[in-house]
Write an enzyme that holds these catalytic residues in place. Structure first.
Site, PDB file in Angstrom:
ATOM      1  N   CYS A  28       0.795  -1.230   0.000  1.00  0.00           N
ATOM      2  CA  CYS A  28       0.000   0.000   0.000  1.00  0.00           C
ATOM      3  C   CYS A  28       0.826   1.279   0.000  1.00  0.00           C
ATOM      4  CB  CYS A  28      -1.052  -0.040   1.088  1.00  0.00           C
ATOM      5  SG  CYS A  28      -2.363  -1.227   0.614  1.00  0.00           S
ATOM      6  N   LYS A  69       1.678   4.219   1.467  1.00  0.00           N
ATOM      7  CA  LYS A  69       2.725   4.845   2.273  1.00  0.00           C
ATOM      8  C   LYS A  69       3.496   3.825   3.104  1.00  0.00           C
ATOM      9  CE  LYS A  69       1.549   8.756   0.651  1.00  0.00           C
ATOM     10  NZ  LYS A  69       0.431   8.251  -0.156  1.00  0.00           N
ATOM     11  N   SER A  89      -3.540  10.539  -6.486  1.00  0.00           N
ATOM     12  CA  SER A  89      -3.482   9.103  -6.284  1.00  0.00           C
ATOM     13  C   SER A  89      -2.847   8.468  -7.504  1.00  0.00           C
ATOM     14  CB  SER A  89      -4.897   8.554  -6.092  1.00  0.00           C
ATOM     15  OG  SER A  89      -4.919   7.149  -6.266  1.00  0.00           O
TER      16      SER A  89
END
Length: 653
Positions: A162, A164, A536
């Site tokens: 994912c 971060k 994103s």
């Protein structure tokens, strides 16, 4: 709730107490010389190991640390006891367990610790997004502190996925040059049958507000998007791209990225990764041997070939900085993106939009590398955690049973030709795949900006590969105002949205709810977006971000007003472009004050303000938003000297 259920308990068992217990059986395997030389911490560590139930006779094994981003609490049957923040970290504890049991079976002693991570999808459009990018640095710091806090560890296995958590883990491993380290990607979730994917489902609210879908459709699709309970999203966003980059760096085993979470092939990867770490330790190989200039080059090449998230322009320099390597510059990114063709057809780029698990079955990273090898674009002598060079790994992959069987599995399961998912350069040209990132300049971005040109609607690109949009600016000083305008229809086809005040000065939140709305709403492909914030990894369209200098640094983007004519020109072949205000003279434009509605979001926490100041002193977003301790110390020293000098002059006067 009745007060007596909070202050008292009806369970008599709570009073069955004792103050002593016999303690572990056996004795520590100590020799006199060893005991005389042992630091007290090592000895007390053995005591605690026995106290936690480890057999004392097995305390002489080498110790390996498994770090993860695990979140939530799962019952043995997989049902939730306490939810995690996202599917990406929900099942990674299973990988930790597989690796730990493998270490134990090899006579080693496994330790485990975790630093869980947030979900960018969950925090989009909320104040939680103000902590997203700053979290990455904080987590990397804590991971490194955890590594150093187990002085007896002989190697580190990082398990993460994912947006971060995985970049943070990579930064932590890169910052551990004197130990062997291996990265275990947390995998991806499956597609849900007859449902929208996890990218499109995030636009349900906007499409409903605009009257484009029913409430029943929103409720149904919103429930069903995740095909499996664990893994990163189904698209090639920041999470999946980070897995690809980890493998390209040589820190993960071949064909480790994008494995389906929960599957046996995913568990097997954790077991083999643990064995690889033990072998690296036995060979005396460390992270310093793996992370090199060649490894960074290969990672940037794979990013371009996959059409990866623009957020890696932030994360790869941060990994390089942690490893003590020169950080790649904008010029480096532009040079590589011009040289490397995109070869992968995956969500969100298209044209057919295959899911990440389908990319895995088609051959994943090593399959793409075979094509890049034949084009002479990879540095094959780079060492990897398999114990072999990249070239040796590819020679194995090319004739492996694994490659043959998985590619055939894709044909059998989904009727998909794997060569339509991962293409040769010739086939990619035939299908019209464009290169990945275009870098821009102009009077709105004198220090630069970027756009994921591969994800621009091909209908908006001319036969010469040029996208041109000239239209009136619609200026917004908050994401809330921008999304409200989209939902109400106040932004119309032909407009250019200018979203300011979202740069690193307030945490550089991503603006996916804006970009996803523009992609999936009717007429949204005719609206462009320019912002000093970021996106994103699944964002698409003519969305220009990372505009620098940002509004909070006095950048010219703060001077734009509603109605200004803005020209956006992107050459998706030369990978260069411009973004300019063309209706106002240069002198008049420069003389304008900042937009009157530009105000720091009161929700920005002090933690994020500190992060913003530290990363600004360290090179800003183009430098990876890192903490450069030497640079920060030098600036503080200069400030202190100036303060002392000013005080001295004041005293003399």
């Amino acid at each position: 709730m009745p007060l007596d259920l909070i202050l008292e308990s009806a369970d008599e068992a709570i009073y069955a107490l004792r103050t002593t217990a016999p303690g572990p059986a056996g004795s520590l395997p100590l020799s006199p010389d060893q005991l005389r030389a042992m630091p007290s911490g090592d000895l007390f560590g053995w005591t605690q190991n026995a106290g936690m139930g480890w057999t004392p006779t097995r305390l002489l094994g080498k110790q390996f640390l498994v770090l993860s981003t695990q979140g939530g609490v799962r019952a043995p049957d997989g049902s939730p006891v306490a939810l995690g923040y996202h599917t990406g970290h929900w099942e990674v504890g299973l990988l930790v367990e597989e690796a730990a049991r493998t270490f134990s079976g090899l006579g080693a002693i496994p330790f485990a610790a975790c630093v869980s991570d947030p979900c960018d999808g969950r925090t989009n459009g909320t104040a939680g997004m103000l902590d997203s990018l700053p979290y990455r640095n904080d987590a990397a710091v804590v991971f490194r502190r955890l590594i150093r806090s187990l002085p007896t560890r002989r190697g580190v296995l990082g398990v993460a996925t994912c947006d971060k958590g995985l970049p943070a883990m990579l930064m932590a491993l890169a910052g551990t040059p004197d130990l062997p380290t291996v990265l275990v990607p947390g995998g991806v979730t499956l597609l849900a049958e007859e449902a929208e994917d996890t990218a499109k489902v995030q636009t349900l609210a906007t499409r409903f507000a605009r009257g484009e879908i029913s409430l029943e459709h929103a409720a149904d699709m919103g429930c069903r998007a995740c095909g499996s309970p664990g893994g990163g999203c189904q698209f090639l966003g920041t999470a999946a791209t980070s897995q690809v980059v980890a493998e390209a760096l040589g820190l993960a085993l071949p064909h480790a990225a994008l494995a389906p979470s929960g599957a046996e092939i995913w568990r097997d990867m954790a077991r083999r990764s643990a064995r690889a770490l033990v072998a690296l330790e036995q060979a005396g190989a460390t992270t310093r041997d793996i992370l090199s200039a060649d490894a960074l080059h290969n990672a940037m090449v794979l990013h371009a070939a996959f059409g990866g998230s623009t957020n890696l322009v932030l994360h790869v320099p941060a990994i390089a900085h942690a490893a003590g390597l020169p950080r790649p510059t904008v010029e480096d990114w532009a040079r590589i993106n011009r040289a490397v063709p995109r070869l992968v057809d995956a969500l969100p780029n298209g044209p057919r939009h295959f899911a990440t698990v389908q990319v895995f079955l088609a051959g994943g990273v090593p399959e793409v590398m075979l094509h890049l090898r034949d084009l002479g674009l990879l540095r094959l002598a780079a060492r990897t955690v398999s114990g072999r060079t990249l070239g040796e790994n590819l020679a194995w992959w090319e004739s492996s049973e694994r490659r043959q069987r998985l590619r055939e599995k894709l044909r059998l399961l989904d009727g998909i030709d794997p060569d339509d998912v991962i293409m040769s350069a010739a086939r990619a040209r035939e299908r019209g795949l464009t290169s990945t990132v275009t870098f821009l300049r102009g009077n709105l971005a004198p220090e630069g900006a970027l756009v994921k040109s591969t994800a621009i609607d091909p209908r908006r690109v001319g036969p010469d590969g040029v996208f041109l949009h000239e239209g009136p600016a619609r200026v917004f000083c908050s994401e809330d105002a921008a999304i409200a305008a989209i939902k109400t229809g106040a932004v119309r086809p032909g407009d250019i949205m200018v979203l300011i005040g979202l740069g690193p000065g307030c945490g550089m939140p991503e603006t996916y709810q804006i970009t996803s709305a523009l992609k999936h709403m009717q007429g949204g492909e005719q609206i462009s977006l320019i912002t000093d914030g970021r996106f994103s990894g699944v964002s698409t369209g003519a969305c220009v971000g990372h505009v620098s200098p940002e509004a909070w640094a006095g950048g010219p983007i703060a001077h734009v007003r509603d109605g200004d004519l803005v020209r956006l020109r992107l050459d998706t072949r030369a990978l260069e472009g411009t973004v300019d205000v063309v209706s106002v003279g240069a002198a008049e434009f420069a003389a304008r004050p900042p937009h009157p509605d530009l105000r720091l979001d009161a929700r920005v926490p002090d933690d994020t303000r500190l992060w913003a100041a530290l990363q600004a002193a360290s090179g800003g977003s183009w430098g990876g938003c890192v903490y450069d301790a030497g640079r920060i110390e030098a600036l503080l020293r200069l400030g202190r000297e100036a303060e002392l000098d000013s005080g001295s002059r004041a005293g003399q006067s």
